[in-house]
Design a protein around this motif. Structure first.
Motif, PDB file in Angstrom:
ATOM      1  N   ALA A  94       7.547  20.134  13.924  1.00 31.92           N
ATOM      2  CA  ALA A  94       8.987  19.756  13.544  1.00 31.92           C
ATOM      3  C   ALA A  94      10.006  19.690  14.770  1.00 31.92           C
ATOM      4  N   THR A  95       9.959  20.922  15.548  1.00 31.39           N
ATOM      5  CA  THR A  95      10.683  20.977  16.718  1.00 31.39           C
ATOM      6  C   THR A  95      10.178  19.650  17.741  1.00 31.39           C
ATOM      7  N   ALA A  96       9.059  19.376  17.795  1.00 24.78           N
ATOM      8  CA  ALA A  96       8.648  18.242  18.716  1.00 24.78           C
ATOM      9  C   ALA A  96       8.981  16.866  18.201  1.00 24.78           C
ATOM     10  N   GLU A  97       8.947  16.844  17.085  1.00 29.54           N
ATOM     11  CA  GLU A  97       9.405  15.572  16.330  1.00 29.54           C
ATOM     12  C   GLU A  97      10.930  15.269  16.391  1.00 29.54           C
ATOM     13  N   ARG A  98      11.597  16.426  16.053  1.00 28.39           N
ATOM     14  CA  ARG A  98      12.896  16.273  16.314  1.00 28.39           C
ATOM     15  C   ARG A  98      13.534  15.884  17.988  1.00 28.39           C
ATOM     16  N   ILE A  99      12.864  16.640  18.932  1.00 29.14           N
ATOM     17  CA  ILE A  99      13.161  15.990  20.091  1.00 29.14           C
ATOM     18  C   ILE A  99      12.830  14.766  20.344  1.00 29.14           C
ATOM     19  N   LEU A 100      11.668  14.150  19.961  1.00 32.99           N
ATOM     20  CA  LEU A 100      11.296  12.826  20.242  1.00 32.99           C
ATOM     21  C   LEU A 100      12.075  11.825  19.527  1.00 32.99           C
ATOM     22  N   ASP A 101      12.512  12.069  18.383  1.00 30.92           N
ATOM     23  CA  ASP A 101      13.266  11.379  17.782  1.00 30.92           C
ATOM     24  C   ASP A 101      14.629  11.215  18.332  1.00 30.92           C
ATOM     25  N   ALA A 102      15.270  12.179  18.744  1.00 33.12           N
ATOM     26  CA  ALA A 102      16.510  12.169  19.589  1.00 33.12           C
ATOM     27  C   ALA A 102      16.114  11.438  20.815  1.00 33.12           C
ATOM     28  N   ALA A 103      15.207  11.370  21.411  1.00 31.41           N
ATOM     29  CA  ALA A 103      15.080  10.589  22.710  1.00 31.41           C
ATOM     30  C   ALA A 103      14.729   9.353  22.505  1.00 31.41           C
ATOM     31  N   GLY A 104      14.309   8.642  21.369  1.00 28.86           N
ATOM     32  CA  GLY A 104      14.092   7.293  21.208  1.00 28.86           C
ATOM     33  C   GLY A 104      12.622   6.824  20.711  1.00 28.86           C
ATOM     34  N   PHE A 105      11.844   8.013  20.370  1.00 27.09           N
ATOM     35  CA  PHE A 105      10.405   7.955  19.654  1.00 27.09           C
ATOM     36  C   PHE A 105      10.485   7.890  18.397  1.00 27.09           C
ATOM     37  N   ALA A 106       9.483   7.420  17.739  1.00 20.98           N
ATOM     38  CA  ALA A 106       9.206   7.473  16.317  1.00 20.98           C
ATOM     39  C   ALA A 106       7.913   7.436  15.924  1.00 20.98           C
ATOM     40  N   ASP A 107       7.470   8.045  14.695  1.00 18.68           N
ATOM     41  CA  ASP A 107       6.340   8.006  14.068  1.00 18.68           C
ATOM     42  C   ASP A 107       5.342   9.091  14.753  1.00 18.68           C
ATOM     43  N   ALA A 108       5.820  10.135  15.086  1.00 20.96           N
ATOM     44  CA  ALA A 108       5.025  11.099  15.844  1.00 20.96           C
ATOM     45  C   ALA A 108       3.783  11.488  14.860  1.00 20.96           C
ATOM     46  N   SER A 109       2.679  11.726  15.577  1.00 18.87           N
ATOM     47  CA  SER A 109       1.335  12.236  14.906  1.00 18.87           C
ATOM     48  C   SER A 109       0.790  13.358  15.648  1.00 18.87           C
ATOM     49  N   PHE A 110       0.273  14.413  14.796  1.00 15.10           N
ATOM     50  CA  PHE A 110      -0.294  15.553  15.761  1.00 15.10           C
ATOM     51  C   PHE A 110      -1.722  15.606  15.285  1.00 15.10           C
ATOM     52  N   GLN A 111      -2.526  15.273  16.480  1.00 13.01           N
ATOM     53  CA  GLN A 111      -4.031  15.647  16.200  1.00 13.01           C
ATOM     54  C   GLN A 111      -4.414  17.045  16.684  1.00 13.01           C
ATOM     55  N   ASP A 112      -5.046  17.903  15.842  1.00  8.72           N
ATOM     56  CA  ASP A 112      -5.694  19.188  16.137  1.00  8.72           C
ATOM     57  C   ASP A 112      -6.721  19.149  17.178  1.00  8.72           C
ATOM     58  N   VAL A 113      -6.593  19.812  18.280  1.00 12.33           N
ATOM     59  CA  VAL A 113      -7.726  20.011  19.053  1.00 12.33           C
ATOM     60  C   VAL A 113      -8.037  21.460  19.101  1.00 12.33           C
ATOM     61  N   HIS A 114      -9.356  21.765  19.042  1.00  9.29           N
ATOM     62  CA  HIS A 114      -9.643  23.245  18.836  1.00  9.29           C
ATOM     63  C   HIS A 114     -11.068  23.223  19.785  1.00  9.29           C
ATOM     64  N   GLU A 115     -10.583  23.486  20.921  1.00 11.06           N
ATOM     65  CA  GLU A 115     -11.534  23.679  22.151  1.00 11.06           C
ATOM     66  C   GLU A 115     -11.256  24.937  23.003  1.00 11.06           C
ATOM     67  N   PRO A 116     -12.287  25.652  23.334  1.00  8.21           N
ATOM     68  CA  PRO A 116     -12.163  26.875  24.464  1.00  8.21           C
ATOM     69  C   PRO A 116     -11.864  26.297  25.821  1.00  8.21           C
ATOM     70  N   VAL A 117     -11.066  27.155  26.612  1.00 13.39           N
ATOM     71  CA  VAL A 117     -10.728  26.975  27.892  1.00 13.39           C
ATOM     72  C   VAL A 117     -11.704  27.669  28.841  1.00 13.39           C
ATOM     73  N   TYR A 118     -12.135  27.001  29.983  1.00 15.09           N
ATOM     74  CA  TYR A 118     -13.097  27.706  30.580  1.00 15.09           C
ATOM     75  C   TYR A 118     -12.505  28.432  31.875  1.00 15.09           C
ATOM     76  N   TYR A 119     -12.834  29.710  32.053  1.00 12.25           N
ATOM     77  CA  TYR A 119     -12.001  30.548  33.275  1.00 12.25           C
ATOM     78  C   TYR A 119     -13.188  30.849  34.423  1.00 12.25           C
ATOM     79  N   GLY A 120     -14.384  30.230  34.379  1.00 15.67           N
ATOM     80  CA  GLY A 120     -15.165  30.189  35.426  1.00 15.67           C
ATOM     81  C   GLY A 120     -16.607  30.763  35.146  1.00 15.67           C
ATOM     82  N   ASP A 121     -17.323  30.673  36.210  1.00 16.25           N
ATOM     83  CA  ASP A 121     -19.061  31.092  35.776  1.00 16.25           C
ATOM     84  C   ASP A 121     -19.171  32.516  35.801  1.00 16.25           C
ATOM     85  N   SER A 122     -18.495  33.574  36.495  1.00 18.14           N
ATOM     86  CA  SER A 122     -18.606  34.845  36.233  1.00 18.14           C
ATOM     87  C   SER A 122     -17.280  35.509  35.891  1.00 18.14           C
TER      88      SER A 122
END
Length: 262
Positions: free
Chosen positions: A174-202
């Protein structure tokens, strides 16, 4: 600080060292697909770092072009070196703040950003400036973190001592959509990405990477010597508990936010 290319087949570095691109190699696959860049498009990459996402865009936009912008001079220097080494002629990089950078009006078809839009001092002004750089039928595709509690890399590593929530400033749709709307963007959509971050091999590589985080430095600098040593021991225990499948991994959740110009 150097920003080396990560060049192993799965995106991880060939040595124990870690960089931001290696950390996010699983996220990057989802992000590049979502950008859906056409061969003729002119791409603006916000907060490009060492330029992996910009170079990916330039390769896809073979008949177009890509510009990467980042406030950090060392990142831009590395991005230019890597693009030259890879022989990419349709990509360039500029140091600057996307909030105030004098982009050419309607000079781009799509603006992209992989975790580069959460730190604006004035987000509406920044996104308005980005909007002014896009054509009337242009679009925005950006990846941002979801809420802190959904990101183990923050809750486990930084714990209750985390001093900044800036990385999660666009976590609430809701916050992101409000900011984008005020900046001149419309039809915001949100795709969930559930992946781990990699911090190294040791464990050692992961601790070295975590030690470079501003949040880690802030916590350690705020403690006396004995408390700082306890914090380092806590981090080592946390990291060791997340070693699996040949690396150190922490769970994370992100949004890919897409919007069109209006």
């Amino acid at each position: 600080m150097k920003f080396p290319e990560t060049s192993s087949p799965d995106g991880r570095p060939k040595t124990g060292a870690v960089d931001f691109d290696a950390e996010l190699h699983l996220h990057n696959r989802a992000f590049h697909r979502a950008c859906a860049i056409a061969s003729h498009e002119r791409v603006l990459d916000i907060g490009c770092g060492a330029g992996q996402t910009t170079r990916d865009a330039a390769r896809t936009a073979a008949a177009g072009s890509a510009l990467g912008i980042d406030p950090l001079a060392p990142a831009i220097a590395s991005a230019r070196e890597l693009a030259a080494a890879q022989g990419l002629g349709n990509v360039r990089f500029e140091q600057g703040d996307a909030q105030t950078y004098p982009f050419p009006a309607r000079g781009f078809d799509v603006a992209i950003s992989r975790f580069g839009t959460m730190f604006f001092a004035s987000p509406i002004a920044a996104f308005r400036n980005i909007r002014s750089a896009l054509t009337d039928d242009g679009r925005l595709v950006m990846m941002v973190w979801q809420a802190r509690e959904a990101n183990e890399w923050s809750t486990a590593v930084h714990g209750a001592q985390a001093q900044s929530t800036a990385a999660f400033s666009l976590a609430d749709p809701a916050t992101a959509e409000r900011i984008l709307d005020a900046a001149g963007f419309a039809d915001a959509s949100f795709q969930d990405v559930h992946e781990p971050v990699y911090y190294g091999d040791s464990v050692g590589a992961a601790l070295e990477w975590i030690g470079q985080f501003q949040a880690t430095k802030q916590v350690l600098q705020s403690l006396d010597a004995e408390a700082a040593e306890r914090e380092r021991a806590r981090l080592r225990e946390i990291v060791a508990g997340h070693y699996r499948d040949g690396g150190v991994w922490f769970d994370s959740r992100a949004w890919i936010v897409s919007a069109r110009c209006r």
